[in-house]
Design a protein around this motif. Structure first.
Motif, PDB file in Angstrom:
ATOM      1  N   LEU A 107       0.830  -1.218   0.000  1.00  0.00           N
ATOM      2  CA  LEU A 107       0.000   0.000   0.000  1.00  0.00           C
ATOM      3  C   LEU A 107       0.857   1.257   0.000  1.00  0.00           C
ATOM      4  O   LEU A 107       1.915   1.278   0.638  1.00  0.00           O
ATOM      5  CB  LEU A 107      -0.883   0.019   1.257  1.00  0.00           C
ATOM      6  N   PRO A 108       0.402   2.310  -0.682  1.00  0.00           N
ATOM      7  CA  PRO A 108       1.135   3.587  -0.631  1.00  0.00           C
ATOM      8  C   PRO A 108       0.779   4.341   0.656  1.00  0.00           C
ATOM      9  O   PRO A 108      -0.031   5.268   0.639  1.00  0.00           O
ATOM     10  CB  PRO A 108       0.602   4.319  -1.872  1.00  0.00           C
ATOM     11  N   LEU A 109       1.375   3.925   1.782  1.00  0.00           N
ATOM     12  CA  LEU A 109       0.960   4.457   3.086  1.00  0.00           C
ATOM     13  C   LEU A 109       1.112   5.979   3.187  1.00  0.00           C
ATOM     14  O   LEU A 109       0.358   6.636   3.891  1.00  0.00           O
ATOM     15  CB  LEU A 109       1.737   3.776   4.215  1.00  0.00           C
ATOM     16  N   GLY A 110       2.095   6.518   2.461  1.00  0.00           N
ATOM     17  CA  GLY A 110       2.306   7.963   2.501  1.00  0.00           C
ATOM     18  C   GLY A 110       1.152   8.755   1.898  1.00  0.00           C
ATOM     19  O   GLY A 110       1.030   9.956   2.131  1.00  0.00           O
ATOM     20  N   GLU A 111       0.316   8.059   1.139  1.00  0.00           N
ATOM     21  CA  GLU A 111      -0.812   8.753   0.490  1.00  0.00           C
ATOM     22  C   GLU A 111      -2.149   8.347   1.087  1.00  0.00           C
ATOM     23  O   GLU A 111      -3.193   8.525   0.464  1.00  0.00           O
ATOM     24  CB  GLU A 111      -0.815   8.401  -1.016  1.00  0.00           C
ATOM     25  N   LEU A 112      -2.125   7.770   2.299  1.00  0.00           N
ATOM     26  CA  LEU A 112      -3.376   7.285   2.904  1.00  0.00           C
ATOM     27  C   LEU A 112      -3.618   7.883   4.283  1.00  0.00           C
ATOM     28  O   LEU A 112      -2.682   8.252   4.991  1.00  0.00           O
ATOM     29  CB  LEU A 112      -3.336   5.760   3.038  1.00  0.00           C
ATOM     30  N   ASP A 113      -4.924   7.968   4.652  1.00  0.00           N
ATOM     31  CA  ASP A 113      -5.315   8.361   6.008  1.00  0.00           C
ATOM     32  C   ASP A 113      -5.788   7.152   6.816  1.00  0.00           C
ATOM     33  O   ASP A 113      -5.714   7.144   8.034  1.00  0.00           O
ATOM     34  CB  ASP A 113      -6.484   9.364   5.957  1.00  0.00           C
ATOM     35  N   LEU A 114      -6.324   6.163   6.102  1.00  0.00           N
ATOM     36  CA  LEU A 114      -7.003   5.056   6.781  1.00  0.00           C
ATOM     37  C   LEU A 114      -6.787   3.743   6.031  1.00  0.00           C
ATOM     38  O   LEU A 114      -6.934   3.691   4.812  1.00  0.00           O
ATOM     39  CB  LEU A 114      -8.514   5.363   6.847  1.00  0.00           C
ATOM     40  N   VAL A 115      -6.444   2.694   6.790  1.00  0.00           N
ATOM     41  CA  VAL A 115      -6.418   1.338   6.222  1.00  0.00           C
ATOM     42  C   VAL A 115      -7.422   0.504   7.008  1.00  0.00           C
ATOM     43  O   VAL A 115      -7.382   0.456   8.239  1.00  0.00           O
ATOM     44  CB  VAL A 115      -5.014   0.694   6.314  1.00  0.00           C
ATOM     45  N   VAL A 116      -8.350  -0.103   6.278  1.00  0.00           N
ATOM     46  CA  VAL A 116      -9.343  -0.975   6.899  1.00  0.00           C
ATOM     47  C   VAL A 116      -8.956  -2.413   6.584  1.00  0.00           C
ATOM     48  O   VAL A 116      -8.749  -2.764   5.422  1.00  0.00           O
ATOM     49  CB  VAL A 116     -10.756  -0.682   6.344  1.00  0.00           C
ATOM     50  N   ILE A 117      -8.818  -3.210   7.637  1.00  0.00           N
ATOM     51  CA  ILE A 117      -8.533  -4.637   7.446  1.00  0.00           C
ATOM     52  C   ILE A 117      -9.841  -5.391   7.659  1.00  0.00           C
ATOM     53  O   ILE A 117     -10.506  -5.201   8.682  1.00  0.00           O
ATOM     54  CB  ILE A 117      -7.491  -5.143   8.469  1.00  0.00           C
ATOM     55  N   GLU A 118     -10.233  -6.204   6.682  1.00  0.00           N
ATOM     56  CA  GLU A 118     -11.361  -7.096   6.931  1.00  0.00           C
ATOM     57  C   GLU A 118     -10.791  -8.489   7.125  1.00  0.00           C
ATOM     58  O   GLU A 118     -10.265  -9.097   6.198  1.00  0.00           O
ATOM     59  CB  GLU A 118     -12.388  -7.092   5.789  1.00  0.00           C
ATOM     60  N   ASN A 119     -10.867  -8.977   8.344  1.00  0.00           N
ATOM     61  CA  ASN A 119     -10.249 -10.259   8.669  1.00  0.00           C
ATOM     62  C   ASN A 119     -11.080 -11.427   8.155  1.00  0.00           C
ATOM     63  O   ASN A 119     -12.210 -11.246   7.701  1.00  0.00           O
ATOM     64  CB  ASN A 119     -10.042 -10.356  10.189  1.00  0.00           C
ATOM     65  N   VAL A 120     -10.526 -12.617   8.248  1.00  0.00           N
ATOM     66  CA  VAL A 120     -11.253 -13.841   7.895  1.00  0.00           C
ATOM     67  C   VAL A 120     -12.419 -13.997   8.880  1.00  0.00           C
ATOM     68  O   VAL A 120     -12.278 -13.672  10.051  1.00  0.00           O
ATOM     69  CB  VAL A 120     -10.306 -15.056   8.031  1.00  0.00           C
ATOM     70  N   GLY A 121     -13.557 -14.472   8.388  1.00  0.00           N
ATOM     71  CA  GLY A 121     -14.695 -14.671   9.291  1.00  0.00           C
ATOM     72  C   GLY A 121     -14.388 -15.749  10.308  1.00  0.00           C
ATOM     73  O   GLY A 121     -14.266 -16.923   9.968  1.00  0.00           O
ATOM     74  N   ASN A 122     -14.214 -15.331  11.563  1.00  0.00           N
ATOM     75  CA  ASN A 122     -13.829 -16.262  12.621  1.00  0.00           C
ATOM     76  C   ASN A 122     -13.859 -15.485  13.932  1.00  0.00           C
ATOM     77  O   ASN A 122     -13.234 -14.432  14.036  1.00  0.00           O
ATOM     78  CB  ASN A 122     -12.414 -16.781  12.324  1.00  0.00           C
TER      79      ASN A 122
END
Lengths: 221, 114
Positions: A107-122
């Motif tokens: 990911l281009p972290l320098g150009e982001l405000d937010l990272v959303v992780i959607e984990n495995v359903g568990n």
């Protein structure tokens, strides 16, 4: 026979990777939230509803994990969201720190405000896996039964926010939402809980406000 | 599935210690302490351990898992309470408690033959 006393956490190595991710996110002032729930609780549907709205104000990307298929990644990409998919394979039950690191690196972290992780359903395995995120968001749908926070307490103990989803269906399902909320508080008396419906949009304004506040807090650090 | 990943991490940790400390004597037992909140099933961990230990220094070793029950502390009453279910409200004052035991996961000891 001799006994060697060790007392180490077998996940120490993995936690070092997570600490590295956290440091990088801190340096770049990017907020990361990690959505965790059992399969079918509505994580992807919630994201389909909130991410297009959030992306009007924030630069965001999603790390999307599934044990098999890339259906969820496709659903979010169709909305124009930048998605990094992780297929954990059906023998793995959560995103490992190594897989998370690889995804963050893509990911281009320098150009982001937010990272959303959607984990495995568990509801069990991802609960205490630290991926370097700022907050875990536990999602529990009212269809799953009121006692789940008591049966799977670890997630609720590790989460920074709990969402009771499918609230619009509670009456039809005969779900006792008060009791479910009480059980969430029993597992973690300090956990903030929101009642939402991804389908009707109920409660999503409150969720958006919560995420935006956390992003601002991170940026003002 | 959960047990496989955790048990693999435990085995890797043991092998790293064996390597670092130059242990050559056969390993007889690996002891693990797991809080019940971790949701681990000792039988499943042992099955994975026994299926994958051959041709490693753990070939003759046994995995011994001790489960740690939940204990919560009430700061208001300054007392600890054993819990069967994770209800973190004090049975005396009704106030919020902190879970002090039941979440741990530790490789506690390795037994080697003299």
């Amino acid at each position: 026979m001799s006994t060697i006393v060790v007392n180490v956490d077998p996940r120490d190595e993995a936690q070092k990777i997570a600490a590295g991710i956290r440091e990088e996110l801190g340096r770049r002032r990017v907020l990361a939230v990690n959505f965790i729930s059992s399969p079918g609780s509505g994580k992807t549907t919630i994201l389909e509803k909130i991410l297009p709205r959030l992306s009007r104000e924030l630069r965001l990307a999603v790390i999307e994990a599934d044990a098999a298929t890339r259906n969820d990644a496709d659903r979010l990409e169709a909305l124009g969201i930048h998605v990094v998919p992780i297929c954990t394979g059906i023998t793995s039950c959560h995103i490992s720190q190594a897989a998370a690191k690889k995804a963050f690196d893509a990911l281009p972290l320098g150009e982001l405000d937010l990272v959303v992780i959607e984990n495995v359903g568990n509801l069990v395995c991802p609960a205490e896996e630290d991926l370097g995120e700022d907050f875990k968001i536990a999602v529990l749908s009212v269809a799953e039964g009121e006692d789940k926070p008591l049966k799977y307490p670890l997630l609720f103990q590790c989460a920074g926010l709990a969402l009771l989803n499918k609230i619009d269906a509670a009456e039809a399902l005969g779900a006792d939402v008060e009791l479910m909320g009480k059980n969430v508080r029993a597992a973690n008396p300090h956990l903030e809980t929101m009642r939402v419906s991804a389908r009707t949009g109920q409660g999503l304004d409150q969720l958006l406000a919560w995420i935006k506040t956390r992003v601002r807090e991170k940026q003002s650090l | 599935m959960h047990e496989a990943a955790i048990t693999k991490a435990i085995m890797d940790s043991v092998l790293k210690i064996v390597d670092e400390q130059g242990i050559t004597a056969p390993i007889q037992a690996v002891h693990v302490l797991a809080g019940v909140c971790q949701g681990l099933i000792p039988d499943s961990m042992q099955m994975f351990f026994n299926l994958t230990k051959s041709e490693t220094p753990l070939a003759d070793a046994e995995l011994i898992v001790t489960l740690q029950k939940m204990v919560a502390h009430c700061p208001q009453c300054a007392r600890d309470e054993d819990l069967e279910v994770p209800v973190l409200f004090c049975s005396h004052c009704g106030g919020p408690m902190e879970l002090i035991k039941g979440k741990e996961l530790l490789l506690t000891a390795i037994e080697v033959k003299e």
